[in-house]
Design a protein around this motif. Structure first.
Motif, short mmCIF file in Angstrom:
data_model
loop_
_atom_site.label_atom_id
_atom_site.label_comp_id
_atom_site.label_asym_id
_atom_site.label_seq_id
_atom_site.Cartn_x
_atom_site.Cartn_y
_atom_site.Cartn_z
N ASP A 34 -3.62 4.08 13.42
CA ASP A 34 -3.99 2.70 13.26
C ASP A 34 -3.24 2.11 11.92
O ASP A 34 -2.46 1.14 11.85
CB ASP A 34 -5.29 2.31 13.19
CG ASP A 34 -6.13 2.88 12.31
OD1 ASP A 34 -5.71 3.95 11.69
OD2 ASP A 34 -7.13 2.20 11.80
N ARG A 35 -3.43 2.82 10.76
CA ARG A 35 -2.86 2.51 9.72
C ARG A 35 -1.26 2.76 9.48
O ARG A 35 -0.56 1.72 9.04
CB ARG A 35 -3.38 3.37 8.41
CG ARG A 35 -2.83 3.12 6.97
CD ARG A 35 -2.76 1.70 6.70
NE ARG A 35 -3.95 1.41 6.66
CZ ARG A 35 -4.40 -0.24 6.39
NH1 ARG A 35 -3.50 -0.88 6.27
NH2 ARG A 35 -5.92 -0.54 6.46
N THR A 36 -0.78 3.60 10.26
CA THR A 36 0.70 3.83 10.46
C THR A 36 1.35 2.38 11.03
O THR A 36 2.41 1.83 10.61
CB THR A 36 1.04 4.82 11.30
OG1 THR A 36 0.82 6.01 10.65
CG2 THR A 36 2.44 4.97 11.95
N VAL A 37 0.33 1.82 12.32
CA VAL A 37 0.96 0.75 12.83
C VAL A 37 0.98 -0.30 12.05
O VAL A 37 1.85 -1.26 11.77
CB VAL A 37 0.53 0.61 14.19
CG1 VAL A 37 0.86 -0.76 14.60
CG2 VAL A 37 0.77 1.57 15.38
N ARG A 38 -0.07 -0.63 11.20
CA ARG A 38 -0.22 -1.66 10.31
C ARG A 38 0.65 -1.90 9.24
O ARG A 38 1.29 -2.64 8.95
CB ARG A 38 -1.84 -1.48 9.89
CG ARG A 38 -2.85 -2.07 10.72
CD ARG A 38 -4.08 -1.92 10.16
NE ARG A 38 -5.10 -2.15 11.10
CZ ARG A 38 -5.54 -3.32 11.64
NH1 ARG A 38 -5.05 -4.29 10.81
NH2 ARG A 38 -6.65 -3.30 12.31
N ASN A 39 1.20 -0.48 8.62
CA ASN A 39 1.95 -0.21 7.44
C ASN A 39 3.50 -0.74 8.02
O ASN A 39 4.17 -1.13 7.43
CB ASN A 39 1.98 0.94 6.89
CG ASN A 39 0.55 1.09 5.91
OD1 ASN A 39 -0.11 0.24 5.35
ND2 ASN A 39 0.28 2.23 5.44
N ALA A 71 4.00 11.29 6.78
CA ALA A 71 3.20 11.09 5.52
C ALA A 71 1.79 11.50 5.39
O ALA A 71 1.18 11.55 4.17
CB ALA A 71 3.69 9.83 5.00
N GLY A 72 1.21 11.07 6.58
CA GLY A 72 -0.33 11.40 6.50
C GLY A 72 -1.03 10.09 6.87
O GLY A 72 -2.32 10.40 7.01
N PHE A 73 -0.47 9.07 7.26
CA PHE A 73 -1.39 7.71 7.54
C PHE A 73 -1.85 8.30 8.99
O PHE A 73 -1.32 8.66 9.98
CB PHE A 73 -0.52 6.67 7.55
CG PHE A 73 -0.03 6.25 6.30
CD1 PHE A 73 -0.73 5.56 5.53
CD2 PHE A 73 1.42 6.61 5.81
CE1 PHE A 73 -0.32 5.33 4.08
CE2 PHE A 73 1.87 6.17 4.46
CZ PHE A 73 0.99 5.64 3.76
N ALA A 74 -3.02 7.53 9.07
CA ALA A 74 -3.88 7.60 10.50
C ALA A 74 -3.05 6.65 11.58
O ALA A 74 -2.24 6.01 10.99
CB ALA A 74 -5.11 7.11 10.37
N LEU A 88 -2.70 6.76 0.17
CA LEU A 88 -2.76 8.03 0.46
C LEU A 88 -3.57 8.88 -0.65
O LEU A 88 -3.91 10.16 -0.39
CB LEU A 88 -1.43 8.74 0.65
CG LEU A 88 -0.84 8.17 1.91
CD1 LEU A 88 0.89 8.96 1.81
CD2 LEU A 88 -1.43 8.67 3.03
N GLY A 89 -3.61 8.16 -1.97
CA GLY A 89 -4.28 8.82 -2.82
C GLY A 89 -3.21 9.48 -3.74
O GLY A 89 -2.31 9.72 -3.59
N PRO A 90 -3.90 10.39 -4.70
CA PRO A 90 -3.08 11.03 -5.71
C PRO A 90 -2.17 12.19 -4.90
O PRO A 90 -1.07 12.51 -5.51
CB PRO A 90 -4.13 12.01 -6.54
CG PRO A 90 -5.43 11.01 -6.31
CD PRO A 90 -5.53 10.46 -5.07
N GLU A 91 -2.47 12.76 -3.91
CA GLU A 91 -1.55 13.46 -3.36
C GLU A 91 -0.43 12.60 -2.49
O GLU A 91 0.53 13.51 -1.95
CB GLU A 91 -2.29 14.26 -2.31
CG GLU A 91 -3.33 15.60 -2.97
CD GLU A 91 -4.14 16.18 -2.11
OE1 GLU A 91 -3.77 16.14 -0.83
OE2 GLU A 91 -4.86 17.05 -2.82
#
Length: 233
Positions: free
Chosen positions: A146-151, A141-144, A229-232
């Motif tokens: 570290d953010r992937t693991v947190r999410n 989906a485009g998450f970094a 992720l913002g508008p996109e």
């Protein structure tokens, strides 16, 4: 007659039980699941499991060191079953939604194991595959990282916790389930306004408290992730 040294190792591990079936980690797991889900079958013991399999209880220790390990193996088996046929690809939000619904549905199908699945790490292959799959959805989906693991932690812990609550309610007898649902519209809605002013103010809407919050919780999580992720996104 063949000596023990000439018997293949796999065959030595899978000895027939008194009822003629081959003893293996898989057959033990299946029998344990059946015992847990049988009426009054909440207590899993080596003695009961041995009786169900038609073998000496001590034989089970050749496959599992204790009943807790068996319980985790059963939980891992259910994770595998819940994701069977799941093929990642396409829109990440739809994938995550399908992933969550499969876990939730499986927990409700096997309510007596829901608390174990929500609170324990099985370290089994199915759990590892599930985590890898969930992380992959978020990474694509485009998450970094570290953010992937947190999410993923927020996602899976929330889904499993709500599923455990829903499963516990489902495991109640019919009368208690009806009582629980009606408590909002009968008891709480009828409390005196002077003592409970806020309950009184929303009393006509307290029926919304009955039933599962899972669908709304799931959509709230997905919307939160999309906003990151913002508008996109």
């Amino acid at each position: 007659m063949a000596t023990p040294e000439r018997i293949p190792a796999e065959r030595r591990r899978r000895r027939p039980t008194r009822n003629g079936s081959l003893l293996s980690a898989e057959t033990i797991t299946e029998a344990a699941l059946a015992l847990i889900e049988a009426p009054g079958g909440n207590a899993l013991t080596v003695r009961r499991l041995g009786a169900a399999l038609g073998c000496d209880p001590s034989a089970l220790y050749r496959y599992f060191p204790d009943t807790d390990t068996i319980l985790l193996a059963v939980a891992d088996r259910l994770i595998h079953d819940s994701l069977e046929g799941f093929v990642p690809g396409g829109n990440w939000q739809d994938e995550l939604r399908d992933f969550a619904q499969r876990l939730h549905r499986s927990m409700l199908t096997h309510p007596r194991l829901a608390a174990v699945r929500a609170s324990r790490v099985t370290t089994g292959p199915a759990e590892a595959h599930a985590v890898d799959t969930g992380l992959g959805i978020l990474l694509r989906a485009g998450f970094a990282p570290d953010r992937t693991v947190r999410n993923y932690r927020l996602f899976v812990d929330t889904v499993l916790a709500q599923a455990a609550v829903d499963a516990a309610v489902l495991d109640l007898d019919e009368h208690r389930r009806e009582q629980q649902g009606a408590a909002w519209t009968t008891h709480h809605a009828g409390l005196p306004a002077g003592q409970y002013p806020n309950l009184h103010r929303v009393r006509e809407h307290l029926g919304l408290m009955a039933g599962s919050a899972f669908p709304e919780i799931l959509e709230t999580l997905i919307d939160r992730f999309a906003a990151q992720l913002g508008p996109e996104g």
